[in-house]
Write a protein that holds these residues in place. Sequence first.
Motif, PDB file in Angstrom:
ATOM      1  N   GLN A 173     -18.651  -8.146   7.284  1.00 49.16           N
ATOM      2  CA  GLN A 173     -18.949  -7.898   6.074  1.00 49.16           C
ATOM      3  C   GLN A 173     -20.174  -8.786   5.700  1.00 49.16           C
ATOM      4  O   GLN A 173     -20.732  -9.041   6.234  1.00 49.16           O
ATOM      5  N   GLU A 179      -4.864  -5.685  11.412  1.00 41.73           N
ATOM      6  CA  GLU A 179      -4.383  -4.492  10.401  1.00 41.73           C
ATOM      7  C   GLU A 179      -2.909  -3.891  10.726  1.00 41.73           C
ATOM      8  O   GLU A 179      -3.484  -3.939  11.567  1.00 41.73           O
ATOM      9  N   SER A 184     -17.919 -10.225  -2.399  1.00 40.91           N
ATOM     10  CA  SER A 184     -18.019  -9.749  -1.027  1.00 40.91           C
ATOM     11  C   SER A 184     -17.344  -8.332  -0.232  1.00 40.91           C
ATOM     12  O   SER A 184     -16.467  -7.968  -1.009  1.00 40.91           O
ATOM     13  N   GLU A 225     -10.725   0.154  -2.125  1.00 37.19           N
ATOM     14  CA  GLU A 225     -11.715  -0.735  -3.211  1.00 37.19           C
ATOM     15  C   GLU A 225     -13.217  -0.283  -1.243  1.00 37.19           C
ATOM     16  O   GLU A 225     -13.137  -0.162  -0.344  1.00 37.19           O
ATOM     17  N   LEU A 226     -14.359  -0.822  -2.509  1.00 40.31           N
ATOM     18  CA  LEU A 226     -15.256  -1.320  -1.751  1.00 40.31           C
ATOM     19  C   LEU A 226     -16.237  -2.469  -1.179  1.00 40.31           C
ATOM     20  O   LEU A 226     -16.474  -2.872  -0.696  1.00 40.31           O
ATOM     21  N   GLY A 262     -18.039  -4.783   2.372  1.00 40.79           N
ATOM     22  CA  GLY A 262     -17.592  -4.545   3.711  1.00 40.79           C
ATOM     23  C   GLY A 262     -18.910  -3.669   4.161  1.00 40.79           C
ATOM     24  O   GLY A 262     -19.038  -2.027   3.365  1.00 40.79           O
ATOM     25  N   PHE A 297     -12.613   3.541   7.449  1.00 32.22           N
ATOM     26  CA  PHE A 297     -11.804   2.582   5.996  1.00 32.22           C
ATOM     27  C   PHE A 297     -11.395   0.642   6.769  1.00 32.22           C
ATOM     28  O   PHE A 297     -11.803   0.358   5.656  1.00 32.22           O
ATOM     29  N   ARG A 298     -10.788   1.668   7.369  1.00 27.64           N
ATOM     30  CA  ARG A 298      -9.551   0.135   7.651  1.00 27.64           C
ATOM     31  C   ARG A 298      -9.889   0.359   8.774  1.00 27.64           C
ATOM     32  O   ARG A 298      -8.904   0.754   9.931  1.00 27.64           O
ATOM     33  N   THR A 299     -10.546  -0.927   9.877  1.00 23.05           N
ATOM     34  CA  THR A 299     -10.252  -1.172  11.254  1.00 23.05           C
ATOM     35  C   THR A 299     -10.420  -2.513  11.421  1.00 23.05           C
ATOM     36  O   THR A 299     -10.325  -3.606  10.872  1.00 23.05           O
ATOM     37  N   LYS A 309       0.981  -1.325   0.052  1.00 26.18           N
ATOM     38  CA  LYS A 309       0.101   0.049  -0.017  1.00 26.18           C
ATOM     39  C   LYS A 309       1.110   0.881   0.239  1.00 26.18           C
ATOM     40  O   LYS A 309       0.414   1.998   0.096  1.00 26.18           O
ATOM     41  N   ARG A 355     -17.181  -0.407   5.758  1.00 26.68           N
ATOM     42  CA  ARG A 355     -17.114   0.392   4.759  1.00 26.68           C
ATOM     43  C   ARG A 355     -17.678   1.442   3.304  1.00 26.68           C
ATOM     44  O   ARG A 355     -17.932   2.518   2.669  1.00 26.68           O
ATOM     45  N   ARG A 358      -9.389  -7.907  11.433  1.00 28.90           N
ATOM     46  CA  ARG A 358      -8.422  -8.524  10.808  1.00 28.90           C
ATOM     47  C   ARG A 358      -7.296  -8.029  11.544  1.00 28.90           C
ATOM     48  O   ARG A 358      -7.179  -6.502  12.020  1.00 28.90           O
TER      49      ARG A 358
HETATM   50  P1  ATP Z   1      -7.897  -4.247   1.334  1.00 24.43           P
HETATM   51  O1  ATP Z   1      -7.431  -4.567  -0.120  1.00 24.43           O
HETATM   52  O2  ATP Z   1      -9.155  -2.877   2.003  1.00 24.43           O
HETATM   53  O3  ATP Z   1      -6.578  -4.645   2.186  1.00 24.43           O
HETATM   54  P2  ATP Z   1      -8.889  -6.690   0.480  1.00 24.43           P
HETATM   55  O4  ATP Z   1      -9.231  -7.195  -1.059  1.00 24.43           O
HETATM   56  O5  ATP Z   1      -7.918  -7.134   1.794  1.00 24.43           O
HETATM   57  O6  ATP Z   1      -9.183  -5.190   1.407  1.00 24.43           O
HETATM   58  P3  ATP Z   1     -11.286  -9.020   1.536  1.00 24.43           P
HETATM   59  O7  ATP Z   1     -10.521  -9.489   1.895  1.00 24.43           O
HETATM   60  O8  ATP Z   1     -11.647  -8.753  -0.312  1.00 24.43           O
HETATM   61  O9  ATP Z   1     -10.912  -7.463   1.202  1.00 24.43           O
HETATM   62  O10 ATP Z   1     -13.116  -8.064   2.199  1.00 24.43           O
HETATM   63  C1  ATP Z   1     -13.460  -7.273   1.195  1.00 24.43           C
HETATM   64  C2  ATP Z   1     -14.169  -6.554   1.732  1.00 24.43           C
HETATM   65  O11 ATP Z   1     -13.886  -6.594   3.331  1.00 24.43           O
HETATM   66  C3  ATP Z   1     -13.041  -5.524   1.549  1.00 24.43           C
HETATM   67  O12 ATP Z   1     -13.754  -5.359   0.445  1.00 24.43           O
HETATM   68  C4  ATP Z   1     -13.890  -4.442   2.593  1.00 24.43           C
HETATM   69  O13 ATP Z   1     -14.991  -3.429   2.011  1.00 24.43           O
HETATM   70  C5  ATP Z   1     -14.189  -5.132   3.607  1.00 24.43           C
HETATM   71  N1  ATP Z   1     -12.396  -4.999   4.690  1.00 24.43           N
HETATM   72  C6  ATP Z   1     -11.822  -5.687   4.145  1.00 24.43           C
HETATM   73  N2  ATP Z   1     -10.687  -5.432   5.129  1.00 24.43           N
HETATM   74  C7  ATP Z   1     -11.147  -4.102   6.097  1.00 24.43           C
HETATM   75  C8  ATP Z   1     -11.174  -3.481   7.310  1.00 24.43           C
HETATM   76  N3  ATP Z   1      -9.811  -3.380   8.038  1.00 24.43           N
HETATM   77  N4  ATP Z   1     -12.130  -2.689   7.930  1.00 24.43           N
HETATM   78  C9  ATP Z   1     -13.013  -2.574   6.783  1.00 24.43           C
HETATM   79  N5  ATP Z   1     -13.585  -3.128   5.985  1.00 24.43           N
HETATM   80  C10 ATP Z   1     -12.728  -3.951   5.482  1.00 24.43           C
END
Ligand code: ATP
Length: 530
Positions: free
Chosen positions: A276, A261, A393, A343-344, A395, A269-271, A130, A398, A259
Amino acid sequence: MLLISASNSGFSVRKASGERLNNPSGAKVSEDLLNKVVSLAKRRGFIFQSSEIYGGLKSAYDYGPLGVELKRNISNCWWESMVHAREDVVGLDAAIFMHPRVWKASGHLAEFSDPLVDCLNCGGRFRADKAPTLPPESPVTFRAGGKSDGDELQGTVSDRGYICPLCNCPNLSAERQFNLMFRTSIGPVDPLDKAIKKIVHGRMNAKEIRKTVEEALQPSAIYLRPETAQAIFVQYQNVQQSLGMKIPFGIAQIGKAFRNEIITEKFIFRTCEFEQMELEFFVEPGTEGDWLDYWSKARMQWWQTFANSTENFRLRPHEADELAHYASACYDIEYAYPWGWDELEGIASRTDYDLRKHSEESGSKLHFFDQQKEDPETGKPGYRYIPYVIEPSAGLTRGLLVYLLDAYTEEGGKDADGNDKIRKVLKLHPRLAPIKAAILPLVKKEGLPERAEKLSLEFFQSGINARFDAQQSIGKRYAKHDEIGTPFCITVDHQTLEDETVTIRDRDSTEQQRISASQAVQFVLDGLKK
Ligand code: ATP
């Protein structure tokens, strides 16, 4: 890039350089839009920092009275469209804890990791995939220690082709894989007791201590699920057989995922804890390409149904090197966030990877037998195969951020004295709006509150989430309901007592019309069908 991080004093905002900002609708989507939404979310009771009175827990958020309504409305709309409106999809609500072998079979124990890098200048930690990219050998300038008053230093981008997102420094540690699953233990016995005894009695070096601790933790180790999908694969056979589902069919689930993260960012957005909305759609091998196209378009259309600026959503196919270990093809639905496209939702073609792996690990035969079809290899009647899977899949949390960003609007206007004023409106789709109608007595006397309360009761009895509101002046109440996205304000005034009519004000146009009080419920119900 706008990085919003929870700190002890609330949210801090920082602008990092070297990254794209490519929004198609720059006029509305501005860099401080996120700040405005964060502020409104707290002020009006949508989203609060978790444990705020103790200084807040990094990356954890609580959904307040209006946030929980908005979240439920989004997930209800998703469920209605994915499950209730279709014969070929059924639902599931599985436990968050699952047998640890699930994560071994799915590859999450070995593969669910992100490349973690430390910056040797500012000490920041970030995800290599990233980080801002620059061609190798490019010259870069950064400040010592990442401090704004640090000496200016020069560097050169290495062959890795990226720099620290926090201070721009190209001097970085090696990449190491960091598993994102949260591990805990199940059962009343503390698994560390045994390890501690062993460590105390033996003279161990660091490596031996780590091995002893791992061995002690392993037997009772359990993981918080990092996605809801695996429970669907593991229950595929139970669902298929108990309902007699025929391929193609899908199983949908909404739930929490966790996760660890490396960087939690940009508000919700990312927590580390999020929700899901996932569908696993099981198809015959060879048909997955068509179904991937079908679901990518269907999901894109769904997000746009509830949005004002549909051009802020786009479908992007994954490059081969972006694909997850289980996917043969993937589309991302991306949104034009204030920091750029991101990504959404992901729509992945997962082949038969998961069902095959769970069949191998568990010994259960997770296949489908189609009596009507010939086996393509033998030409004999009856075709037994492991289904392929298309997975949209999304979020949920999100998505909630996306709809807040999409809805937030500021409109110029004049107040009663002719002074400039800004009207803040959350133009949420009526079906997503937390409160559908506000019932407002013009003044708090002369029998108007009593008549308004009677009208509120009619709304409650019709199952509409309406609110009686008599506090402050009528202008302030309109402004408040504009800001929280209430599509209709119904005012009970003196004329109501005479002729049983009320005014109904449209949030977006601010136009008011007078209708019979007895039609108010139906008026709002019609508005919600939009
Ligand atoms: P990113 O590239 O943003 O880390 P990802 O490709 O790992 O996401 P997926 O595993 O495909 O995400 O998960 C499906 C959906 O879950 C994502 O499109 C996003 O909307 C949501 N999502 C994933 N990780 C997170 C997070 N840490 N916090 C909030 N939403 C999340």
